[in-house]
Design an enzyme around this catalytic site. Structure first.
Site, PDB file in Angstrom:
ATOM      1  CG  ASP A  14      13.481  44.887  33.831  1.00  0.00           C
ATOM      2  OD1 ASP A  14      12.461  44.094  34.575  1.00  0.00           O
ATOM      3  OD2 ASP A  14      13.235  45.589  32.896  1.00  0.00           O
TER       4      ASP A  14
ATOM      5  CG  ASP B 192       4.077  41.937  25.054  1.00  0.00           C
ATOM      6  OD1 ASP B 192       3.929  41.959  26.097  1.00  0.00           O
ATOM      7  OD2 ASP B 192       5.010  42.572  24.349  1.00  0.00           O
TER       8      ASP B 192
ATOM      9  CG  ASP C 253       6.358  38.939  27.659  1.00  0.00           C
ATOM     10  OD1 ASP C 253       6.699  38.845  26.382  1.00  0.00           O
ATOM     11  OD2 ASP C 253       6.228  40.014  28.096  1.00  0.00           O
TER      12      ASP C 253
HETATM   13  P1  ATP Z   1       5.907  45.756  27.981  1.00  0.00           P
HETATM   14  O1  ATP Z   1       5.673  44.209  27.094  1.00  0.00           O
HETATM   15  O2  ATP Z   1       4.672  46.478  28.529  1.00  0.00           O
HETATM   16  O3  ATP Z   1       6.720  46.755  27.131  1.00  0.00           O
HETATM   17  P2  ATP Z   1       7.071  44.066  29.842  1.00  0.00           P
HETATM   18  O4  ATP Z   1       7.642  44.329  31.160  1.00  0.00           O
HETATM   19  O5  ATP Z   1       6.424  42.871  29.471  1.00  0.00           O
HETATM   20  O6  ATP Z   1       6.646  45.354  29.202  1.00  0.00           O
HETATM   21  P3  ATP Z   1       9.128  43.022  27.874  1.00  0.00           P
HETATM   22  O7  ATP Z   1      10.006  43.748  27.151  1.00  0.00           O
HETATM   23  O8  ATP Z   1       7.933  42.392  27.247  1.00  0.00           O
HETATM   24  O9  ATP Z   1       8.439  44.090  28.922  1.00  0.00           O
HETATM   25  O10 ATP Z   1       9.777  42.034  28.736  1.00  0.00           O
HETATM   26  C1  ATP Z   1       9.124  41.015  29.301  1.00  0.00           C
HETATM   27  C2  ATP Z   1       9.739  40.605  30.917  1.00  0.00           C
HETATM   28  O11 ATP Z   1      11.151  40.257  30.651  1.00  0.00           O
HETATM   29  C3  ATP Z   1       9.731  42.171  31.716  1.00  0.00           C
HETATM   30  O12 ATP Z   1       8.654  42.242  32.545  1.00  0.00           O
HETATM   31  C4  ATP Z   1      10.958  41.753  32.550  1.00  0.00           C
HETATM   32  O13 ATP Z   1      10.607  40.745  33.435  1.00  0.00           O
HETATM   33  C5  ATP Z   1      11.996  41.032  31.659  1.00  0.00           C
HETATM   34  N1  ATP Z   1      12.914  41.766  30.943  1.00  0.00           N
HETATM   35  C6  ATP Z   1      12.803  42.142  29.724  1.00  0.00           C
HETATM   36  N2  ATP Z   1      13.893  43.338  29.404  1.00  0.00           N
HETATM   37  C7  ATP Z   1      14.818  42.879  30.345  1.00  0.00           C
HETATM   38  C8  ATP Z   1      15.984  43.357  30.759  1.00  0.00           C
HETATM   39  N3  ATP Z   1      16.739  44.328  29.878  1.00  0.00           N
HETATM   40  N4  ATP Z   1      16.465  43.170  31.717  1.00  0.00           N
HETATM   41  C9  ATP Z   1      15.991  42.261  32.820  1.00  0.00           C
HETATM   42  N5  ATP Z   1      14.799  41.820  32.450  1.00  0.00           N
HETATM   43  C10 ATP Z   1      14.267  42.308  31.430  1.00  0.00           C
HETATM   44 MG    MG Z   2       5.753  42.252  27.560  1.00  0.00          MG
END
Ligand code: ATP
Ligand code: MG
Length: 445
Positions: free
Chosen positions: A140, A62, A64
């Site tokens: 994170d 996705d 963000d």
């Molecule tokens: P994917 O969408 O492929 O699962 P993602 O890294 O984009 O991976 P998301 O859950 O969509 O993960 O979150 C978007 C972003 O928000 C992350 O890349 C990170 O920078 C931040 N983030 C999400 N969850 C956390 C958390 N629990 N603690 C700190 N930062 C977070």
């Molecule tokens: Mg994401």
């Protein structure tokens, strides 16, 4: 994060000419949001997994977006948006099936009145807005803290994420134990990203998991459901299970399975779990539908099967024994992960239907074929035959049986599970709160 810790990070700007991330790889919807925010004078960047995966030449799950506009300002700009979340307030902008998540830059100050910590240091609310650098350093992992700036198309790397992408290292920003205390789900995210991206978890971040693992008991069971589905639907479920075991985390998600695995289960059951995960990975990687019910049915099967065998007797046949054991295992499981009823019910149906596949005479096959969970139960049975838990000819028999039966029966069954449910008031969703409410179809082949 202390000033000393944050001072070890410096911004590196990678200009458009020196990175391979291009607008062509970004969804139209995400680009629309980025441009609209930017044309209104706000800062707008793609961030997180979108940037990370594109730099790794993978398709992002996705997109963000992070901005300096407040949730209300964003909501004011997009009619198709709504503000969600409590722990993090975010805006979801919907374009057809695609949802773009837009977050306001946040800071990470412990003493802000808008941030609430639990007695264990867990962040309960995190709604203090900040600048882009603050926003980067409260994320994170270093590889998740890179931004693609729509104004100028450069990549902004605040925490040496690019170097870690190149070295394939998953490194937490700041002190690992503190970051896990703030949000223990980061341990599960470490496992998921390590498996999905084939990255190594950096040593101190890996070691702190052993110490911080028990903090997962404080996470709401609903959030653990979301994270568990993400883990096992990552396309690398086999590796995920391996890593959960390596880091002693399985006990917080599936204690019944963990106990059985520690107690050395039968080879057949090990093969079954393995095959179920391989199968799920293959379906995800071929973009086929998967239901969370199937994962729960598979991972809990060793416990259900074992208990059913123990209580089965002349008086208690296998189907009622499975019914009883399935209900029992499930009610213990949902204390850890709150599995929505439609999935827990489907998992129970899958289990109780297994012995019925032996009955290939008379009206029994048609009756089973008409069951709403037939398709998932059939897939499950075929997995059992593959590893020798059920006679191998049964999968073939039922495959042939379906070919000769009429298609409308199968459509009717699918409709049973996809019937619209009565609308309920929506609860606020947390940042990670991904709704799987549309995943109600039985497994397709
Ligand atoms: P994917 O969408 O492929 O699962 P993602 O890294 O984009 O991976 P998301 O859950 O969509 O993960 O979150 C978007 C972003 O928000 C992350 O890349 C990170 O920078 C931040 N983030 C999400 N969850 C956390 C958390 N629990 N603690 C700190 N930062 C977070
Ligand atoms: Mg994401």
């Amino acid at each position: 994060m202390s000033n000393q810790e944050s001072s070890q990070y410096n911004l590196t700007t990678i200009p458009r000419s020196q990175h391979q991330l291009s607008r062509k790889q970004i969804s139209e919807a995400a680009l629309k949001v980025l441009y609209r925010l930017s044309s209104e004078g706000y800062r707008a960047c793609l961030v997180g997994g979108g940037v990370r995966d594109l730099l790794l030449e993978k398709k992002p799950k996705d997109f963000d977006i992070a901005t300096d506009a407040t949730p209300e300002q964003i909501h004011g700009l997009f009619r198709n948006s709504r503000i969600i979340g409590r722990r993090f307030r975010l805006v979801h902008i919907r374009y057809g099936r695609e949802v773009i998540e837009v977050a306001t830059f946040r800071s990470h100050t412990d003493d802000s009145p808008k941030n609430e910590l639990s007695s264990e240091g867990r962040i309960l609310r995190d709604n203090t807005f900040g600048d882009i650098e603050d926003d980067a350093l409260r994320r994170d992992f270093t590889v998740n803290a890179m931004y693609y700036d729509i104004d100028g198309y450069s990549v902004l790397d605040y925490a040496n994420g690019l170097a870690d992408i190149e070295a394939r290292i998953l490194r937490l920003i700041g002190d690992p134990a503190t970051r896990y205390q703030e949000d223990p789900v980061r341990m599960l995210r470490a496992v998921r990203f390590a498996a999905k991206l084939d990255f190594e978890i950096e040593t101190s971040a890996a070691e702190a998991i052993f110490q911080c693992g028990p903090l997962l008991t404080g996470i709401p069971a609903a959030r653990l459901f979301d994270e568990t589905v993400k883990l096992f639907h990552s396309g690398k479920a086999t590796r995920v299970l391996e890593l959960l075991r390596t880091y002693n985390l399985l006990q917080y998600l599936f204690p019944a399975l963990d106990e059985i695995l520690i107690a050395e289960p039968s080879e057949l059951m090990l093969d079954f779990i393995d095959q179920a995960l391989v199968n799920t990975d293959a379906r995800i990687n071929n973009e086929l539908h998967v239901s969370p019910a199937f994962i729960f049915a598979s991972l809990l099967w060793p416990a259900v099967h074992k208990q059913a065998q123990e209580i089965q007797s002349d008086q208690l046949k296998m189907v009622p024994a499975l019914f009883q054991a399935g209900g029992d295992v499930m009610s213990r499981q949902i204390k850890h992960i709150s599995i929505p009823r439609r999935y827990s019910q489907m998992a129970k149906d899958i289990w109780t239907n297994q012995p019925k596949f032996h009955r290939t005479q008379g009206k029994q096959p048609s009756r089973l074929h008409g069951h709403p969970s037939f398709r998932a139960a059939y897939d499950f049975m075929c997995l059992q035959t593959m590893v020798g838990l059920m006679p191998s000819h049964l999968c073939h028999w039922w495959t042939e049986f379906q070919k000769n039966n009429t298609a409308p029966v199968i459509e009717r069954q699918a409709a049973e599970y996809t019937k619209p449910r009565p609308r309920r008031r929506r609860k606020p969703v947390t940042q990670s709160g991904n709704s799987h409410s549309n995943n109600t179809k039985p497994n397709e082949s």
